[in-house]
Design a protein around this motif. Structure first.
Motif, PDB file in Angstrom:
ATOM      1  N   TYR A  92     -24.577   4.284 -15.540  1.00  0.00           N
ATOM      2  CA  TYR A  92     -24.929   3.624 -16.915  1.00  0.00           C
ATOM      3  C   TYR A  92     -25.677   2.227 -16.865  1.00  0.00           C
ATOM      4  CZ  TYR A  92     -22.248   6.775 -19.881  1.00  0.00           C
ATOM      5  OH  TYR A  92     -21.609   7.867 -20.609  1.00  0.00           O
ATOM      6  N   ALA A  93     -25.388   1.549 -15.942  1.00  0.00           N
ATOM      7  CA  ALA A  93     -26.198   0.442 -15.804  1.00  0.00           C
ATOM      8  C   ALA A  93     -27.671   0.680 -15.371  1.00  0.00           C
ATOM      9  CB  ALA A  93     -25.618  -0.519 -14.382  1.00  0.00           C
ATOM     10  N   GLU A  94     -27.966   1.771 -14.647  1.00  0.00           N
ATOM     11  CA  GLU A  94     -29.373   2.033 -14.327  1.00  0.00           C
ATOM     12  C   GLU A  94     -29.899   2.801 -15.609  1.00  0.00           C
ATOM     13  OE1 GLU A  94     -32.758   2.640 -12.647  1.00  0.00           O
ATOM     14  OE2 GLU A  94     -30.634   1.563 -11.541  1.00  0.00           O
ATOM     15  N   VAL A  95     -29.162   3.517 -16.068  1.00  0.00           N
ATOM     16  CA  VAL A  95     -29.689   4.341 -17.440  1.00  0.00           C
ATOM     17  C   VAL A  95     -30.098   3.167 -18.632  1.00  0.00           C
ATOM     18  CG1 VAL A  95     -29.259   6.015 -19.333  1.00  0.00           C
ATOM     19  CG2 VAL A  95     -28.862   6.610 -16.876  1.00  0.00           C
ATOM     20  N   ILE A  96     -28.983   2.599 -19.081  1.00  0.00           N
ATOM     21  CA  ILE A  96     -29.007   1.806 -20.188  1.00  0.00           C
ATOM     22  C   ILE A  96     -30.063   0.390 -19.741  1.00  0.00           C
ATOM     23  CG2 ILE A  96     -27.697   0.008 -21.695  1.00  0.00           C
ATOM     24  CD1 ILE A  96     -25.484   1.950 -21.509  1.00  0.00           C
ATOM     25  N   ILE A  97     -29.736  -0.090 -18.740  1.00  0.00           N
ATOM     26  CA  ILE A  97     -30.337  -1.614 -18.327  1.00  0.00           C
ATOM     27  C   ILE A  97     -31.649  -1.445 -17.614  1.00  0.00           C
ATOM     28  CG2 ILE A  97     -30.188  -3.965 -17.476  1.00  0.00           C
ATOM     29  CD1 ILE A  97     -27.106  -3.793 -18.211  1.00  0.00           C
ATOM     30  N   GLY A  98     -31.463  -0.549 -16.563  1.00  0.00           N
ATOM     31  CA  GLY A  98     -32.403  -0.236 -15.578  1.00  0.00           C
ATOM     32  C   GLY A  98     -32.763  -1.607 -14.602  1.00  0.00           C
ATOM     33  N   ASP A  99     -33.210  -2.319 -14.833  1.00  0.00           N
ATOM     34  CA  ASP A  99     -33.620  -3.491 -13.802  1.00  0.00           C
ATOM     35  C   ASP A  99     -32.268  -4.180 -13.162  1.00  0.00           C
ATOM     36  OD1 ASP A  99     -34.429  -5.891 -12.592  1.00  0.00           O
ATOM     37  OD2 ASP A  99     -36.058  -6.236 -13.814  1.00  0.00           O
ATOM     38  N   LEU A 142     -13.065  11.206 -17.983  1.00  0.00           N
ATOM     39  CA  LEU A 142     -12.778  10.634 -16.472  1.00  0.00           C
ATOM     40  C   LEU A 142     -12.769   9.031 -16.706  1.00  0.00           C
ATOM     41  CD1 LEU A 142     -15.706  12.612 -14.841  1.00  0.00           C
ATOM     42  CD2 LEU A 142     -13.241  12.702 -14.191  1.00  0.00           C
ATOM     43  N   TRP A 143     -13.248   8.268 -17.833  1.00  0.00           N
ATOM     44  CA  TRP A 143     -13.091   6.819 -17.808  1.00  0.00           C
ATOM     45  C   TRP A 143     -11.712   6.456 -17.663  1.00  0.00           C
ATOM     46  CZ3 TRP A 143     -16.834   3.254 -17.827  1.00  0.00           C
ATOM     47  CH2 TRP A 143     -16.531   2.027 -18.172  1.00  0.00           C
ATOM     48  N   GLY A 144     -11.429   5.470 -16.668  1.00  0.00           N
ATOM     49  CA  GLY A 144     -10.145   5.041 -16.374  1.00  0.00           C
ATOM     50  C   GLY A 144      -9.628   5.635 -14.976  1.00  0.00           C
ATOM     51  N   THR A 145     -10.378   6.664 -14.725  1.00  0.00           N
ATOM     52  CA  THR A 145      -9.813   7.278 -13.401  1.00  0.00           C
ATOM     53  C   THR A 145     -10.122   6.516 -12.250  1.00  0.00           C
ATOM     54  OG1 THR A 145      -9.859   9.643 -14.574  1.00  0.00           O
ATOM     55  CG2 THR A 145      -9.728   9.566 -12.224  1.00  0.00           C
ATOM     56  N   PRO A 146      -9.361   6.198 -11.357  1.00  0.00           N
ATOM     57  CA  PRO A 146      -9.764   5.454 -10.210  1.00  0.00           C
ATOM     58  C   PRO A 146     -11.027   6.025  -9.416  1.00  0.00           C
ATOM     59  CG  PRO A 146      -7.336   5.762 -10.210  1.00  0.00           C
ATOM     60  CD  PRO A 146      -7.874   6.670 -11.319  1.00  0.00           C
ATOM     61  N   GLY A 147     -12.212   5.230  -9.130  1.00  0.00           N
ATOM     62  CA  GLY A 147     -13.217   5.929  -8.469  1.00  0.00           C
ATOM     63  C   GLY A 147     -14.112   6.250  -9.581  1.00  0.00           C
ATOM     64  N   ALA A 148     -13.760   6.979 -10.433  1.00  0.00           N
ATOM     65  CA  ALA A 148     -14.609   7.641 -11.409  1.00  0.00           C
ATOM     66  C   ALA A 148     -15.389   6.604 -12.252  1.00  0.00           C
ATOM     67  CB  ALA A 148     -13.987   8.717 -12.462  1.00  0.00           C
ATOM     68  N   THR A 149     -14.616   5.549 -12.935  1.00  0.00           N
ATOM     69  CA  THR A 149     -15.036   4.654 -13.707  1.00  0.00           C
ATOM     70  C   THR A 149     -16.192   3.544 -12.978  1.00  0.00           C
ATOM     71  OG1 THR A 149     -12.917   4.502 -15.019  1.00  0.00           O
ATOM     72  CG2 THR A 149     -14.570   2.459 -15.132  1.00  0.00           C
ATOM     73  N   GLU A 150     -15.858   3.595 -11.933  1.00  0.00           N
ATOM     74  CA  GLU A 150     -16.969   2.920 -10.844  1.00  0.00           C
ATOM     75  C   GLU A 150     -18.260   3.444 -11.017  1.00  0.00           C
ATOM     76  OE1 GLU A 150     -18.876  -0.464  -9.514  1.00  0.00           O
ATOM     77  OE2 GLU A 150     -17.100  -0.439 -10.373  1.00  0.00           O
ATOM     78  N   ASN A 151     -18.391   4.729 -10.733  1.00  0.00           N
ATOM     79  CA  ASN A 151     -19.427   5.398 -10.629  1.00  0.00           C
ATOM     80  C   ASN A 151     -20.145   5.711 -12.119  1.00  0.00           C
ATOM     81  OD1 ASN A 151     -19.033   6.325  -7.969  1.00  0.00           O
ATOM     82  ND2 ASN A 151     -17.845   8.222  -8.393  1.00  0.00           N
ATOM     83  N   ILE A 152     -19.492   5.679 -13.241  1.00  0.00           N
ATOM     84  CA  ILE A 152     -19.773   5.767 -14.436  1.00  0.00           C
ATOM     85  C   ILE A 152     -20.428   4.478 -14.756  1.00  0.00           C
ATOM     86  CG2 ILE A 152     -19.340   5.968 -16.881  1.00  0.00           C
ATOM     87  CD1 ILE A 152     -17.028   7.805 -15.893  1.00  0.00           C
ATOM     88  N   VAL A 153     -19.931   3.354 -14.414  1.00  0.00           N
ATOM     89  CA  VAL A 153     -20.441   2.149 -14.623  1.00  0.00           C
ATOM     90  C   VAL A 153     -21.832   1.799 -13.887  1.00  0.00           C
ATOM     91  CG1 VAL A 153     -20.226  -0.488 -14.007  1.00  0.00           C
ATOM     92  CG2 VAL A 153     -18.448   0.699 -15.197  1.00  0.00           C
ATOM     93  N   GLN A 154     -21.874   2.120 -12.571  1.00  0.00           N
ATOM     94  CA  GLN A 154     -23.133   2.247 -11.995  1.00  0.00           C
ATOM     95  C   GLN A 154     -24.188   2.985 -12.488  1.00  0.00           C
ATOM     96  OE1 GLN A 154     -23.699  -0.066  -9.590  1.00  0.00           O
ATOM     97  NE2 GLN A 154     -21.712  -1.128  -9.487  1.00  0.00           N
TER      98      GLN A 154
END
Length: 262
Positions: free
Chosen positions: A152-159, A138-150
């Motif tokens: 992953y930010a929660e899972v990887i970074i958290g705060d 899905l990476w690179g698909t319009p809309g999907a990438t932003e959902n993945i980024v958000q």
């Protein structure tokens, strides 16, 4: 930019320099060497801190070919050779920890001690592989990438206070880079049965709020290492405590590094 031409790659690295004992650090998936800024600042000049960007990420010039964690381990050793460092403490977070473990297996004579953060010795289980393949495709698909980024930010970074500037960097990751790096994780081998071969001193850090890789995995890794010296659980930390909880890492890490044999 400091680029070393190694193994047909242009490996970006940063070296704090000095004559202190060396520590080389590898970053996690989607991250780059800047995730260790706080550690480099805190440890130098007592220690020589080297950080590097793995293939597919950051400022390393990757050749576009598939790669494995053993290729990354070879890049790490080649960078030590390039810098004239015979022996070092070798460490990493998540993907970087997978690499560090393989460096210790492949070149034990080069490793004074091992620093492992949010990582494990096992292979991915099939539910993770299935989900990871879906994300990869899905990476690179319009809309999907932003959902993945958000997500992953929660899972990887958290705060959320630490999300910037990582989200912008992730959005700019080309599909080919993302896919090759994800395949590197999906296809990694299970080295858990070989952890007993890693006899150098070891310290393991793990966030207690890590949902990407539960802290029980870090504890199991620690228990399997013959040279284990300390397991450091970090309350409130997700997958990237070097960013969010550096104060929980520095004192135990300094104590560990000072304890290593020459």
């Amino acid at each position: 930019m400091p680029i070393a031409e190694l193994n047909h790659q242009g490996i970006f690295f940063e070296d704090s320099g000095g004559t202190g004992p060396a520590l080389i650090l590898g970053h996690g998936f989607l991250m780059d060497s800047r995730m260790f800024d706080a550690q480099a600042e805190a440890l130098a000049p007592e220690f020589r801190v080297i950080r590097w960007d793995a293939r597919g990420f950051g400022r390393t010039r990757w050749d576009g070919q598939p790669f494995t964690l053993y290729d990354s381990a070879a890049d790490c050793i080649a960078l030590l050779d390039h810098l004239g460092i015979q022996r070092a403490a070798v460490g990493g977070l998540s993907q970087g920890g997978y690499c560090a473990l393989r460096v210790a297996l492949r070149s034990p004579e080069r490793v004074r001690g091992i620093v492992l953060i949010s990582t494990s010795g096992g292979a991915s289980e099939e539910p993770f592989r299935t989900a990871a393949r879906q994300v990869r495709d899905l990476w690179g698909t319009p809309g999907a990438t932003e959902n993945i980024v958000q997500s992953y930010a929660e899972v990887i970074i958290g705060d959320p206070r630490f999300h910037s500037p990582w989200l912008d960097r992730w959005r700019q990751t080309p599909k080919a880079h993302f896919a090759a790096a994800m395949n590197n994780l999906i296809d990694r081998d299970d080295i858990a049965p070989r952890l007993g071969e890693i006899r150098c001193p070891a310290i393991v850090f793990h966030g207690l709020d890590d949902t990407a890789l539960p802290a029980t995995e870090g504890q199991a890794l620690f228990d399997a290492l013959p040279g284990r010296s300390r397991f450091v659980p970090i309350p409130g930390a997700a997958h990237a405590p070097t960013l969010t909880h550096p104060e929980s890492i520095h004192a135990p890490l300094v104590e560990f590094l000072r304890s290593l044999p020459a």
